[in-house]
Design a protein around this motif. Structure first.
Motif, PDB file in Angstrom:
ATOM      1  N   HIS A  36       0.866  -1.183   0.000  1.00  0.00           N
ATOM      2  CA  HIS A  36       0.000   0.000   0.000  1.00  0.00           C
ATOM      3  C   HIS A  36       0.896   1.224   0.000  1.00  0.00           C
ATOM      4  O   HIS A  36       1.794   1.351   0.835  1.00  0.00           O
ATOM      5  CB  HIS A  36      -0.898   0.030   1.242  1.00  0.00           C
ATOM      6  CG  HIS A  36      -1.737   1.268   1.329  1.00  0.00           C
ATOM      7  ND1 HIS A  36      -2.852   1.474   0.546  1.00  0.00           N
ATOM      8  CD2 HIS A  36      -1.599   2.388   2.098  1.00  0.00           C
ATOM      9  CE1 HIS A  36      -3.385   2.646   0.830  1.00  0.00           C
ATOM     10  NE2 HIS A  36      -2.641   3.227   1.761  1.00  0.00           N
ATOM     11  N   THR A  37       0.696   2.134  -0.967  1.00  0.00           N
ATOM     12  CA  THR A  37       1.493   3.350  -1.038  1.00  0.00           C
ATOM     13  C   THR A  37       0.680   4.545  -0.566  1.00  0.00           C
ATOM     14  O   THR A  37      -0.537   4.616  -0.778  1.00  0.00           O
ATOM     15  CB  THR A  37       1.988   3.607  -2.466  1.00  0.00           C
ATOM     16  OG1 THR A  37       0.875   3.773  -3.347  1.00  0.00           O
ATOM     17  CG2 THR A  37       2.857   2.453  -2.958  1.00  0.00           C
ATOM     18  N   THR A  38       1.372   5.481   0.062  1.00  0.00           N
ATOM     19  CA  THR A  38       0.718   6.681   0.570  1.00  0.00           C
ATOM     20  C   THR A  38       1.748   7.809   0.620  1.00  0.00           C
ATOM     21  O   THR A  38       2.889   7.629   0.193  1.00  0.00           O
ATOM     22  CB  THR A  38       0.096   6.409   1.958  1.00  0.00           C
ATOM     23  OG1 THR A  38      -0.680   7.544   2.370  1.00  0.00           O
ATOM     24  CG2 THR A  38       1.163   6.114   3.010  1.00  0.00           C
ATOM     25  N   ALA A  39       1.343   8.964   1.099  1.00  0.00           N
ATOM     26  CA  ALA A  39       2.242  10.113   1.130  1.00  0.00           C
ATOM     27  C   ALA A  39       1.817  11.068   2.229  1.00  0.00           C
ATOM     28  O   ALA A  39       0.685  11.008   2.730  1.00  0.00           O
ATOM     29  CB  ALA A  39       2.227  10.834  -0.222  1.00  0.00           C
ATOM     30  N   GLU A  40       2.738  11.934   2.603  1.00  0.00           N
ATOM     31  CA  GLU A  40       2.420  13.019   3.533  1.00  0.00           C
ATOM     32  C   GLU A  40       2.845  14.351   2.918  1.00  0.00           C
ATOM     33  O   GLU A  40       3.883  14.414   2.240  1.00  0.00           O
ATOM     34  CB  GLU A  40       3.117  12.794   4.877  1.00  0.00           C
ATOM     35  CG  GLU A  40       2.522  11.632   5.643  1.00  0.00           C
ATOM     36  CD  GLU A  40       2.942  11.587   7.106  1.00  0.00           C
ATOM     37  OE1 GLU A  40       3.870  12.315   7.500  1.00  0.00           O
ATOM     38  OE2 GLU A  40       2.320  10.817   7.847  1.00  0.00           O
ATOM     39  N   GLU A  77      -5.144   5.239   8.171  1.00  0.00           N
ATOM     40  CA  GLU A  77      -4.673   4.591   6.946  1.00  0.00           C
ATOM     41  C   GLU A  77      -3.477   3.664   7.162  1.00  0.00           C
ATOM     42  O   GLU A  77      -3.521   2.487   6.793  1.00  0.00           O
ATOM     43  CB  GLU A  77      -4.305   5.652   5.898  1.00  0.00           C
ATOM     44  CG  GLU A  77      -3.863   5.057   4.567  1.00  0.00           C
ATOM     45  CD  GLU A  77      -3.565   6.119   3.514  1.00  0.00           C
ATOM     46  OE1 GLU A  77      -3.147   5.744   2.402  1.00  0.00           O
ATOM     47  OE2 GLU A  77      -3.751   7.321   3.807  1.00  0.00           O
ATOM     48  N   ILE A  78      -2.404   4.176   7.759  1.00  0.00           N
ATOM     49  CA  ILE A  78      -1.166   3.387   7.850  1.00  0.00           C
ATOM     50  C   ILE A  78      -1.362   2.141   8.710  1.00  0.00           C
ATOM     51  O   ILE A  78      -1.076   1.018   8.274  1.00  0.00           O
ATOM     52  CB  ILE A  78      -0.012   4.250   8.393  1.00  0.00           C
ATOM     53  CG1 ILE A  78       0.330   5.354   7.385  1.00  0.00           C
ATOM     54  CG2 ILE A  78       1.217   3.384   8.681  1.00  0.00           C
ATOM     55  CD1 ILE A  78       1.353   6.358   7.897  1.00  0.00           C
ATOM     56  N   GLN A  79      -1.847   2.321   9.938  1.00  0.00           N
ATOM     57  CA  GLN A  79      -1.981   1.179  10.851  1.00  0.00           C
ATOM     58  C   GLN A  79      -2.949   0.121  10.342  1.00  0.00           C
ATOM     59  O   GLN A  79      -2.642  -1.083  10.407  1.00  0.00           O
ATOM     60  CB  GLN A  79      -2.395   1.653  12.237  1.00  0.00           C
ATOM     61  CG  GLN A  79      -2.297   0.572  13.316  1.00  0.00           C
ATOM     62  CD  GLN A  79      -0.857   0.138  13.574  1.00  0.00           C
ATOM     63  OE1 GLN A  79      -0.049   0.951  14.002  1.00  0.00           O
ATOM     64  NE2 GLN A  79      -0.551  -1.122  13.314  1.00  0.00           N
TER      65      GLN A  79
END
Length: 210
Positions: A36-40, A77-79
């Motif tokens: 899973h990809t994400t960003a800040e 989202e992350i956890q």
């Protein structure tokens, strides 16, 4: 329960973080790893507000917004994706905070206190490049925010990322530094994938040891 691994990619603008993250995600998926990809800043309402106002809000106020978005990002989202056994890869995280917010005049101690209860990554990847190469890439790509419009920033960022590297290690986070001046995103992704093989498939959370 099987937990995923949490990997963060940080570095100055122009080093290829987003491209490398996409290339790495594709590589890991080919090996059968759920990713899973994400960003800040995140894609949440708070994250979008932070991103769109980063040129107007500065210093400690911006640092507090970034930290607030991070805590919500972890929770929402992350956890959950880590709990589902996925490898979560985030474009910018704590190492970026330790650099960008210090460029904005915020002391490291304040930043560490703000982020004292965040989830620490299993692997922190810091991408670097020669400051001249960064300036050239930014000129070709165009600046995304006020820091990238300052020609003096790349050299200052390089020094601050070296310090962030040491701070992350002091916090017990494994760090991989990759110079992308000559390396392609594919080369960089392969290096990160190789380093990930030595990272246990579990995530440890808890306060930053101060």
């Amino acid at each position: 329960m099987t937990y995923g691994r949490f990997v963060t990619l940080d570095g100055p603008g122009g080093v290829g973080k987003s491209t490398t993250l996409g290339t790495l995600a594709e590589l890991l998926r080919r090996f059968g790893t759920p990713v899973h990809t994400t960003a800040e800043p995140s894609s949440s309402a708070l994250g979008q507000f932070t991103r769109s106002h980063a040129d107007q809000i500065q210093g400690r106020a911006l640092a507090c917004l970034v930290a607030a978005d991070r805590y919500e990002h972890i929770r929402s989202e992350i956890q959950p994706h880590l709990d589902g056994g996925e490898t979560v890869m985030c474009d910018r995280y704590l190492a970026s905070t330790l650099v960008v917010q210090q460029l904005d005049g915020v002391p490291e101690r304040f930043l560490l206190d703000l982020n004292a209860d965040i989830l620490l990554p299993d692997l922190s990847v810091i991408l670097t490049a020669d400051p001249q190469a960064i300036r050239r890439r930014l000129a070709e790509r165009g600046a995304h925010h006020r820091f990238e419009r300052d020609p003096k920033v790349p050299a200052r960022e390089a020094a601050l990322y070296r310090r962030a590297d040491q701070t992350m290690r002091r916090l017990g986070v494994p760090v991989l530094v990759v110079d992308t001046t000559q390396a392609t995103p594919s080369d960089t992704a392969k290096r990160i994938a190789s380093a990930l093989r030595a990272v246990p498939g579990s995530v440890a959370s808890g306060p930053i040891d101060r």
